[in-house]
Scaffold this motif. Structure first.
Motif, PDB file in Angstrom:
ATOM      1  N   GLN A 355       0.855  -1.190   0.000  1.00 47.64           N
ATOM      2  CA  GLN A 355       0.000   0.000   0.000  1.00 47.64           C
ATOM      3  C   GLN A 355       0.889   1.237   0.000  1.00 47.64           C
ATOM      4  O   GLN A 355       1.782   1.369   0.843  1.00 47.64           O
ATOM      5  CB  GLN A 355      -0.937   0.028   1.198  1.00 47.64           C
ATOM      6  N   VAL A 356       0.631   2.119  -0.955  1.00 42.30           N
ATOM      7  CA  VAL A 356       1.406   3.348  -1.110  1.00 42.30           C
ATOM      8  C   VAL A 356       0.432   4.512  -1.159  1.00 42.30           C
ATOM      9  O   VAL A 356      -0.439   4.568  -2.030  1.00 42.30           O
ATOM     10  CB  VAL A 356       2.257   3.323  -2.401  1.00 42.30           C
ATOM     11  N   LEU A 357       0.556   5.445  -0.212  1.00 42.75           N
ATOM     12  CA  LEU A 357      -0.297   6.623  -0.164  1.00 42.75           C
ATOM     13  C   LEU A 357       0.534   7.839  -0.554  1.00 42.75           C
ATOM     14  O   LEU A 357       1.590   8.094   0.035  1.00 42.75           O
ATOM     15  CB  LEU A 357      -0.871   6.818   1.244  1.00 42.75           C
ATOM     16  N   VAL A 358       0.047   8.577  -1.563  1.00 43.74           N
ATOM     17  CA  VAL A 358       0.793   9.705  -2.121  1.00 43.74           C
ATOM     18  C   VAL A 358      -0.060  10.963  -2.037  1.00 43.74           C
ATOM     19  O   VAL A 358      -1.268  10.911  -2.296  1.00 43.74           O
ATOM     20  CB  VAL A 358       1.156   9.440  -3.595  1.00 43.74           C
ATOM     21  N   THR A 359       0.558  12.087  -1.680  1.00 42.33           N
ATOM     22  CA  THR A 359      -0.117  13.377  -1.792  1.00 42.33           C
ATOM     23  C   THR A 359       0.649  14.234  -2.788  1.00 42.33           C
ATOM     24  O   THR A 359       1.876  14.176  -2.866  1.00 42.33           O
ATOM     25  CB  THR A 359      -0.211  14.119  -0.449  1.00 42.33           C
ATOM     26  N   ALA A 360      -0.098  15.037  -3.556  1.00 44.49           N
ATOM     27  CA  ALA A 360       0.524  15.906  -4.563  1.00 44.49           C
ATOM     28  C   ALA A 360      -0.406  17.075  -4.851  1.00 44.49           C
ATOM     29  O   ALA A 360      -1.637  16.943  -4.808  1.00 44.49           O
ATOM     30  CB  ALA A 360       0.807  15.131  -5.842  1.00 44.49           C
ATOM     31  N   ALA A 361       0.197  18.216  -5.163  1.00 45.86           N
ATOM     32  CA  ALA A 361      -0.595  19.410  -5.451  1.00 45.86           C
ATOM     33  C   ALA A 361      -1.256  19.318  -6.822  1.00 45.86           C
ATOM     34  O   ALA A 361      -2.373  19.816  -7.017  1.00 45.86           O
ATOM     35  CB  ALA A 361       0.280  20.655  -5.370  1.00 45.86           C
ATOM     36  N   VAL A 362      -0.559  18.699  -7.772  1.00 47.49           N
ATOM     37  CA  VAL A 362      -1.105  18.545  -9.122  1.00 47.49           C
ATOM     38  C   VAL A 362      -0.829  17.127  -9.597  1.00 47.49           C
ATOM     39  O   VAL A 362       0.125  16.481  -9.150  1.00 47.49           O
ATOM     40  CB  VAL A 362      -0.490  19.562 -10.115  1.00 47.49           C
ATOM     41  N   GLU A 363      -1.640  16.661 -10.513  1.00 46.17           N
ATOM     42  CA  GLU A 363      -1.521  15.290 -11.016  1.00 46.17           C
ATOM     43  C   GLU A 363      -0.150  15.034 -11.628  1.00 46.17           C
ATOM     44  O   GLU A 363       0.402  13.930 -11.516  1.00 46.17           O
ATOM     45  CB  GLU A 363      -2.625  15.026 -12.044  1.00 46.17           C
ATOM     46  N   ASP A 364       0.445  16.039 -12.253  1.00 46.33           N
ATOM     47  CA  ASP A 364       1.745  15.862 -12.914  1.00 46.33           C
ATOM     48  C   ASP A 364       2.867  15.557 -11.924  1.00 46.33           C
ATOM     49  O   ASP A 364       3.943  15.092 -12.324  1.00 46.33           O
ATOM     50  CB  ASP A 364       2.103  17.110 -13.724  1.00 46.33           C
ATOM     51  N   ASP A 365       2.648  15.856 -10.634  1.00 48.07           N
ATOM     52  CA  ASP A 365       3.664  15.560  -9.623  1.00 48.07           C
ATOM     53  C   ASP A 365       3.700  14.076  -9.260  1.00 48.07           C
ATOM     54  O   ASP A 365       4.628  13.638  -8.562  1.00 48.07           O
ATOM     55  CB  ASP A 365       3.416  16.378  -8.354  1.00 48.07           C
ATOM     56  N   VAL A 366       2.699  13.318  -9.674  1.00 44.95           N
ATOM     57  CA  VAL A 366       2.653  11.879  -9.387  1.00 44.95           C
ATOM     58  C   VAL A 366       3.275  11.135 -10.563  1.00 44.95           C
ATOM     59  O   VAL A 366       2.731  11.156 -11.665  1.00 44.95           O
ATOM     60  CB  VAL A 366       1.205  11.392  -9.167  1.00 44.95           C
ATOM     61  N   PRO A 367       4.426  10.494 -10.378  1.00 39.09           N
ATOM     62  CA  PRO A 367       5.072   9.790 -11.490  1.00 39.09           C
ATOM     63  C   PRO A 367       4.146   8.760 -12.128  1.00 39.09           C
ATOM     64  O   PRO A 367       3.330   8.116 -11.443  1.00 39.09           O
ATOM     65  CB  PRO A 367       6.281   9.128 -10.822  1.00 39.09           C
ATOM     66  N   GLY A 368       4.269   8.586 -13.429  1.00 38.07           N
ATOM     67  CA  GLY A 368       3.386   7.703 -14.174  1.00 38.07           C
ATOM     68  C   GLY A 368       3.408   6.262 -13.711  1.00 38.07           C
ATOM     69  O   GLY A 368       2.417   5.541 -13.864  1.00 38.07           O
ATOM     70  N   VAL A 369       4.532   5.813 -13.132  1.00 38.41           N
ATOM     71  CA  VAL A 369       4.636   4.426 -12.696  1.00 38.41           C
ATOM     72  C   VAL A 369       3.730   4.140 -11.507  1.00 38.41           C
ATOM     73  O   VAL A 369       3.389   2.976 -11.247  1.00 38.41           O
ATOM     74  CB  VAL A 369       6.098   4.072 -12.367  1.00 38.41           C
TER      75      VAL A 369
END
Length: 387
Positions: A355-369
């Motif tokens: 389980q990996v929980l990620v926060t980011a301001a914009v979608e582009d900050d989340v790597p595609g992988v």
């Protein structure tokens, strides 16, 4: 192990929120200040009984509320448990497991384990020794939840001993002891025993941790920055030459550390009375981080410092996973802090997590992988976005 449902009441900015969670990657995306970090902070609190952002519980309670509640369903294999924590600033917190009668909050430790990556991690390399002590002690407790009690005992004894020393120091500055001061100081021998006993337990756990963490950190640094190492972890102790510095290794038994601490407290007694504070013990120690032959603090570049901090977190994850009960990986707005190379490398390394929980301001900050569930967070609402 993964969290299947998170429920918050009067926690931070949320009056109430319900968030179903799946295994794999879940990203919370939205403008800064909307409550993304509050969600993962709550998950982290279940694992450590503390926040990575503040040192007390008061800021965690929504303004105007008396208490906050964190409730989570946790799945481990075929087993599911419900954890409930009630935060009561200024009073004792409460806890329940599976809606049973009340248990101690620290009894929930070990049910959820997390490894958190956050912008604050840079302080592990560039910050004060307290940041590195906290890193060690939180990981020690994640490995062995009973250490929460040892840490609590140590802090209690340290506080009492400092009170006695401060009283003696004030009396000396004002021209002599008051009635009862001599009797109070005579109890220092007893407090020395208690401090050395709890301190030795904490020290042996820290040293064992560093021994295990060293090769994992070196491996993780090489994965993040090929050819940039090696790295070395050294424990710098306040007890004197016998432990300063200590190369990580099982060089000292629990009883040997007890005797070393006791002797060091005795040797420092006069200076401690003059200054009114305890100068010896795990609360004064440091984890010395080396990159090549040089200390990372002051010599490592910004990129090298980031790689070192990330390597410590990745090593923590590998250690906990190897010891069973894979932790939840939390990446709190960390990708925005990294250059493209480190961003993609880190994402590749964490993507296989249960389980990996990620926060980011914009979608582009989340790597595609990092493919998985997506939530938008805005104006107090947490809404799932269909793929």
């Amino acid at each position: 192990m993964h969290v299947s449902h998170l429920s918050l009441a009067d926690f931070r900015s949320y009056a109430r929120v319900e968030v179903p969670l799946d295994p794999g990657v879940t990203a919370f995306v939205g403008p800064n200040g909307q409550g993304k970090t509050n969600l993962v902070e709550a998950v982290g609190y279940l694992a450590s009984l503390g926040s990575h952002r503040v040192s007390s519980d008061a800021p965690l309670v929504r303004m105007g509320a008396d208490r906050a509640v964190i409730r989570a369903s946790v799945v481990q294999g075929e087993r599911q448990q419900l954890i409930e924590l009630e935060l009561n600033p200024g009073k004792a917190n409460r806890a329940r497991i599976n809606r049973s009668s009340q248990v101690r909050p620290r009894d929930v430790l070990g049910i959820v384990r997390t490894v958190l990556f956050a912008p604050e991690d840079l302080a592990l390399v560039k910050g004060d020794p307290g940041e590195r002590r906290r890193f060690l002690d939180e990981l020690v407790t994640a490995r062995s939840p009973r250490m929460a009690g040892v840490r609590s005992d140590y802090d209690r004894v340290l506080k009492q001993r400092n009170t006695l020393l401060k009283t003696a120091a004030m009396a000396r500055r004002h021209g002599g002891a008051r009635p009862g001061d001599a009797a109070a100081l005579s109890t220092l021998d007893v407090w020395d025993q208690h401090l050395a006993r709890a301190g030795a337990e904490l020290l042996v756990q820290r040293l064992d941790l560093i021994t295990t963490l060293q090769p994992l950190t070196d491996k993780a640094y090489e994965q993040l920055a090929p050819g940039g190492g090696p790295v070395a972890l050294e424990y710098r102790s306040s007890v004197g030459e016998a432990l300063a510095p200590v190369q990580a290794g099982p060089a000292h038994s629990r009883e040997e550390l007890f005797e070393l601490l006791l002797a060091a407290l005795g040797a420092a007694r006069k200076q401690e009375i003059e200054r009114g504070v305890t100068l010896v013990g795990p609360h004064r120690d440091d984890l010395h981080l080396k990159l090549g032959q040089l200390p990372a603090k002051g010599y490592a570049s910004h990129g090298e410092s980031w790689s070192y901090a990330l390597a410590l977190r990745l090593a923590s994850y590998d250690l906990l996973r190897a010891e069973g009960n894979e932790p939840v990986l939390v990446l709190d707005d960390v990708f925005a802090e990294l250059d493209s190379r480190r961003r993609e490398r880190l994402a590749e390394l964490v993507a296989p997590g249960e389980q990996v929980l990620v926060t980011a301001a914009v979608e582009d900050d989340v790597p595609g992988v990092l493919v998985g569930a997506r939530y938008t967070v805005a104006e107090g609402a947490v809404e799932r976005v269909d793929a």
